[in-house]
Write an enzyme that holds these catalytic residues in place. Structure first.
Site, short mmCIF file in Angstrom:
data_model
loop_
_atom_site.label_atom_id
_atom_site.label_comp_id
_atom_site.label_asym_id
_atom_site.label_seq_id
_atom_site.Cartn_x
_atom_site.Cartn_y
_atom_site.Cartn_z
N SER A 17 -33.90 -25.49 50.44
CA SER A 17 -34.68 -24.24 50.33
C SER A 17 -34.05 -23.08 51.09
CB SER A 17 -36.10 -24.49 50.86
OG SER A 17 -36.79 -23.26 50.93
N LYS A 18 -34.08 -21.90 50.46
CA LYS A 18 -33.59 -20.68 51.12
C LYS A 18 -34.72 -19.99 51.89
CE LYS A 18 -30.18 -19.57 47.53
NZ LYS A 18 -28.93 -19.91 48.19
N LYS A 26 -48.00 -27.84 44.65
CA LYS A 26 -48.79 -26.61 44.44
C LYS A 26 -50.21 -26.90 43.92
CE LYS A 26 -44.77 -23.66 43.79
NZ LYS A 26 -44.02 -22.74 42.94
N ASP A 56 -46.13 -16.38 43.15
CA ASP A 56 -44.98 -16.57 42.25
C ASP A 56 -44.97 -15.52 41.12
OD1 ASP A 56 -43.81 -18.73 43.53
OD2 ASP A 56 -44.97 -20.21 42.39
N THR A 98 -43.41 -29.80 24.97
CA THR A 98 -44.65 -30.51 24.62
C THR A 98 -45.69 -29.46 24.22
OG1 THR A 98 -44.07 -32.10 26.34
CG2 THR A 98 -46.33 -32.20 25.50
P1 NDP Z 1 -42.94 -28.23 36.16
O1 NDP Z 1 -42.41 -29.61 36.39
O2 NDP Z 1 -44.35 -27.93 36.49
O3 NDP Z 1 -42.73 -27.84 34.60
C1 NDP Z 1 -41.51 -28.07 33.98
C2 NDP Z 1 -41.47 -27.37 32.62
O4 NDP Z 1 -40.14 -27.48 32.13
C3 NDP Z 1 -42.37 -27.97 31.57
O5 NDP Z 1 -42.79 -26.96 30.67
C4 NDP Z 1 -41.42 -28.96 30.86
O6 NDP Z 1 -41.78 -29.23 29.53
C5 NDP Z 1 -40.16 -28.17 30.86
N1 NDP Z 1 -38.93 -28.96 30.78
C6 NDP Z 1 -38.43 -29.79 31.74
N2 NDP Z 1 -37.24 -30.31 31.34
C7 NDP Z 1 -36.99 -29.78 30.12
C8 NDP Z 1 -35.93 -29.91 29.19
N3 NDP Z 1 -34.89 -30.71 29.45
N4 NDP Z 1 -36.00 -29.23 28.03
C9 NDP Z 1 -37.03 -28.43 27.78
N5 NDP Z 1 -38.09 -28.24 28.60
C10 NDP Z 1 -38.06 -28.92 29.77
O7 NDP Z 1 -41.93 -27.27 36.96
P2 NDP Z 1 -42.23 -25.78 37.47
O8 NDP Z 1 -42.98 -25.09 36.41
O9 NDP Z 1 -42.82 -25.83 38.83
O10 NDP Z 1 -40.75 -25.16 37.64
C11 NDP Z 1 -39.98 -24.75 36.51
C12 NDP Z 1 -38.72 -24.03 36.99
O11 NDP Z 1 -39.05 -22.80 37.63
C13 NDP Z 1 -37.89 -24.83 38.00
O12 NDP Z 1 -36.54 -24.71 37.63
C14 NDP Z 1 -38.15 -24.14 39.32
O13 NDP Z 1 -37.05 -24.25 40.18
C15 NDP Z 1 -38.33 -22.69 38.86
N6 NDP Z 1 -39.14 -21.88 39.80
C16 NDP Z 1 -38.53 -20.79 40.39
C17 NDP Z 1 -39.23 -20.00 41.27
C18 NDP Z 1 -38.54 -18.83 41.92
O14 NDP Z 1 -39.10 -18.24 42.86
N7 NDP Z 1 -37.40 -18.41 41.43
C19 NDP Z 1 -40.65 -20.27 41.62
C20 NDP Z 1 -41.21 -21.41 40.91
C21 NDP Z 1 -40.44 -22.18 40.06
P3 NDP Z 1 -42.80 -30.42 29.13
O15 NDP Z 1 -44.18 -29.84 29.31
O16 NDP Z 1 -42.47 -30.74 27.75
O17 NDP Z 1 -42.52 -31.56 30.10
#
Ligand code: NDP
Length: 273
Positions: free
Chosen positions: A14-15, A65, A102, A153
């Site tokens: 984490s940063k 969260k 966020d 999904t």
């Molecule tokens: P979650 O685990 O809650 O959700 C993941 C999502 O990604 C779901 O919609 C899932 O789809 C989809 N997914 C995962 N793998 C794949 C794949 N291979 N192909 C297509 N869809 C995929 O994670 P978060 O929502 O918490 O985080 C998502 C991203 O956002 C992360 O990369 C995180 O680092 C980033 N993030 C960045 C922040 C920032 O401040 N910059 C703050 C918060 C998050 P399905 O429903 O089908 O499983």
């Protein structure tokens, strides 16, 4: 000296400690901020102990969260919409309060740092997990022309439409249902870039002048941003600015002063840290 922390698993990368240290220096405040990795079962106890020992505030990250939302006694409207909390603190009555910064972090990075207008634009949000929920909670008030959610999904995207449908009209699609409908702003809120995968969507969705935004960030362009550039996006932005902006909102909630994010973002980019 008050102490703060980000709690998650994994969290060592984490940063946030570095960002909050820069905020504290800039606003002339003394505080400590650390990253704490804990196991899933220990979350509630950790939070109670942290505040009982005089902790000033917590940031909460993956995968806690939703647990933080369940634990907080008093949640902001945007946290209730997102059903997820990334910022915890005690109010004057020693009540545990939860907020979600966020979404506002994303909106500020787009609109303030990168001058990307959301009003009147065709918006595509990819993903339906926690980050997409947080983003939607802020995006609903930005007066986009249309908001479409696409997720691997489909049922999870439909769930979001059911929850947010009273606030904004949402179109819901699977990736292959997207076809060649065009969008002005495409936000990747999936974690596909974490596993180095490119999303199976038709590049025709990229409209002229389109801005593509990946919430992921890293030293190299993410697969989503490489795809965006190869297919003619005008802007390809990563989530570093969002990270700093959401941290600044948390800092303001805890300390009553909002730090200037520009030098912090510049430092992180230039130092490559
Ligand atoms: P979650 O685990 O809650 O959700 C993941 C999502 O990604 C779901 O919609 C899932 O789809 C989809 N997914 C995962 N793998 C794949 C794949 N291979 N192909 C297509 N869809 C995929 O994670 P978060 O929502 O918490 O985080 C998502 C991203 O956002 C992360 O990369 C995180 O680092 C980033 N993030 C960045 C922040 C920032 O401040 N910059 C703050 C918060 C998050 P399905 O429903 O089908 O499983």
């Amino acid at each position: 000296m008050l102490f703060y922390a980000v709690v998650g698993n994994p969290v060592k990368h984490s940063k946030s400690p570095q960002i909050h240290k820069m905020f504290a220096k800039q606003t002339d405040q003394e505080l400590q901020y650390t990253a704490v990795e804990i196991e899933d079962v220990d979350f509630d106890e950790f939070v109670k102990d942290f505040f009982a020992e005089g902790g000033g505030g917590l940031n909460v990250t993956v995968p806690f969260k939703e647990k933080a939302f369940a634990l907080a006694v008093d949640c902001s409207e945007r946290a209730c919409l997102a059903k997820a909390v990334n910022t915890l603190f005690m109010d004057g009555d020693k009540k545990l309060c939860g907020d979600n910064t966020d979404g506002i972090g994303l909106v500020r990075d787009l609109t303030v740092n990168n001058k990307v207008e959301l009003q009147g634009k065709r918006l595509l949000l990819l993903g339906a997990g926690g980050a997409a929920r947080g983003a939607l909670a802020a995006l609903v008030s930005e007066q986009a022309l249309s908001v479409t959610i696409a997720n691997r999904t489909l049922s999870r995207a439909e769930q979001l439409r059911d929850e947010f449908g009273d606030l904004v009209e949402l179109q819901v699609k699977s990736f292959d249902q997207l076809g060649s409908e065009q969008f002005d702003i495409i936000i990747n809120a999936t974690s596909s870039s974490l596993s180095g995968e490119t999303l199976p969507i038709d590049p025709a969705v990229i409209a002229d002048g389109c801005c593509c935004y990946d919430m992921m960030y890293g030293a190299q362009a993410t697969p989503f941003l490489s795809w965006a550039k190869e297919n003619g996006a005008r802007l390809a932005l990563d989530g570093l600015g969002m990270l700093v902006e959401q941290a600044a909102e948390s800092f303001a909630l805890w300390r009553g002063v909002r730090p200037d994010t520009t030098p912090v973002i510049e430092h992180l980019i230039n130092s490559g840290e």
